[in-house]
Enzyme design. Sequence first.
Site, short mmCIF file in Angstrom:
data_model
loop_
_atom_site.label_atom_id
_atom_site.label_comp_id
_atom_site.label_asym_id
_atom_site.label_seq_id
_atom_site.Cartn_x
_atom_site.Cartn_y
_atom_site.Cartn_z
N LYS A 1 -2.61 11.16 45.67
CA LYS A 1 -3.63 10.32 44.97
C LYS A 1 -4.61 11.31 44.33
CE LYS A 1 -3.26 6.46 48.13
NZ LYS A 1 -4.03 5.44 49.07
N GLU B 1 -3.79 19.36 40.21
CA GLU B 1 -4.29 19.12 41.46
C GLU B 1 -5.75 18.81 41.50
OE1 GLU B 1 -4.12 17.68 44.30
OE2 GLU B 1 -2.77 18.77 45.59
N ASP B 2 -6.44 18.02 42.42
CA ASP B 2 -7.87 17.84 42.33
C ASP B 2 -8.40 19.01 43.07
OD1 ASP B 2 -6.28 16.50 44.17
OD2 ASP B 2 -8.10 15.88 45.49
N ILE B 3 -8.15 19.48 44.34
CA ILE B 3 -8.57 20.60 45.07
C ILE B 3 -7.68 21.27 45.89
CG2 ILE B 3 -8.92 18.71 46.97
CD1 ILE B 3 -11.58 20.08 47.78
N VAL B 4 -7.93 22.79 45.94
CA VAL B 4 -7.08 23.55 46.87
C VAL B 4 -8.13 23.90 47.89
CG1 VAL B 4 -5.58 25.43 46.88
CG2 VAL B 4 -6.27 24.62 44.77
N ASP B 5 -7.80 23.49 49.28
CA ASP B 5 -8.62 23.84 50.58
C ASP B 5 -7.91 24.83 51.10
OD1 ASP B 5 -9.92 23.40 52.93
OD2 ASP B 5 -10.63 21.39 52.28
N GLY C 1 -4.88 25.25 51.06
CA GLY C 1 -3.66 25.86 50.35
C GLY C 1 -2.18 25.17 50.85
N THR D 1 -1.10 22.26 51.04
CA THR D 1 -0.29 21.19 50.24
C THR D 1 0.28 21.93 48.97
OG1 THR D 1 -1.96 19.67 50.73
CG2 THR D 1 -0.87 18.97 48.88
N LYS E 1 -11.60 25.77 47.15
CA LYS E 1 -12.68 26.08 48.17
C LYS E 1 -11.91 27.11 48.82
CE LYS E 1 -13.64 22.17 50.84
NZ LYS E 1 -13.44 21.25 51.57
N PHE F 1 -17.37 19.15 52.99
CA PHE F 1 -16.15 18.16 52.51
C PHE F 1 -16.69 17.29 51.38
CE2 PHE F 1 -13.93 14.47 53.08
CZ PHE F 1 -12.85 14.78 53.42
N ASP G 1 -11.23 11.47 48.31
CA ASP G 1 -11.61 10.54 49.02
C ASP G 1 -12.05 11.11 50.63
OD1 ASP G 1 -8.88 11.54 50.13
OD2 ASP G 1 -8.93 9.70 51.33
N ARG H 1 -13.01 7.31 45.84
CA ARG H 1 -12.38 8.16 44.67
C ARG H 1 -12.84 7.65 43.43
NH1 ARG H 1 -7.40 10.15 47.19
NH2 ARG H 1 -6.64 8.96 48.91
C1 PRP Z 1 -6.05 16.22 49.46
C2 PRP Z 1 -5.64 17.14 48.00
C3 PRP Z 1 -5.14 18.05 48.01
C4 PRP Z 1 -5.00 18.40 49.28
C5 PRP Z 1 -5.76 19.97 49.33
O1 PRP Z 1 -4.86 15.55 49.64
O2 PRP Z 1 -5.74 16.04 46.91
O3 PRP Z 1 -3.52 17.52 47.49
O4 PRP Z 1 -5.66 17.61 50.10
O5 PRP Z 1 -5.89 20.25 50.74
P1 PRP Z 1 -5.17 21.52 51.43
O6 PRP Z 1 -5.20 22.61 50.38
O7 PRP Z 1 -5.70 21.91 52.48
O8 PRP Z 1 -3.57 21.17 51.46
P2 PRP Z 1 -4.69 14.46 50.61
O9 PRP Z 1 -3.88 14.73 51.77
O10 PRP Z 1 -6.27 14.20 51.24
O11 PRP Z 1 -4.15 13.20 49.85
P3 PRP Z 1 -4.56 12.43 48.73
O12 PRP Z 1 -4.31 13.21 47.39
O13 PRP Z 1 -3.84 11.19 48.72
O14 PRP Z 1 -6.25 12.17 48.86
#
Ligand code: PRP
Length: 173
Positions: free
Chosen positions: A40, A95-99, A101, A103, A127, A148, A155, A161
Amino acid sequence: MVAQIPLLTEQQIQDRVIELATKLNSDYDGKNLLVVGILKGAFMFFSDMVRRLTVPMAVDFMIVSSYTDTETTGKINVHYDLRESITGKDVLIVEDIVDTGITLNAIRQMLLQRAPASLKICALLDKKERRLVNVPVDYVGFDIPNEFVIGYGIDYNNNYRNLPYIAVYKKEG
Ligand code: PRP
């Protein structure tokens, strides 16, 4: 008590979206572009971004999750896969965020097996400090510190969101 500490204003985000879109319009000129939004979290960035694109393009989505509360489970769940074939297409993942990596790496590996003509990644937030898996991010909106964050699609347990800006989320007490 929960505190929201402002990180990126609505104006900063919108200005950066225009800069990124300008670059994408140039890079994807004459290509067969399919923009893939990862839901999402990416819904707001995705919709602001695509309305600034002027090159011919199609859209598709995946719904993927891996977080509960503020922690990654380390395992991704694909709730909804692409409807379109990506074979021979120039795929841009938004994608919104790379944390960590985790995902994006999993999505990238999955999509590479489907033989796209090219596969690139555009993420609003990077990040880097938290990275566990190396994944190439071709277009980055902002590098952010190891905090965070919430808002603009992102979210905490499916809340916040809708905020048009991005803030650091802190639990106090
Ligand atoms: C969040 C975000 C990325 C992912 C990044 O998704 O939207 O897809 O985490 O984190 P990573 O780099 O540590 O994998 P989330 O699992 O929270 O689902 P959402 O998009 O529905 O919020």
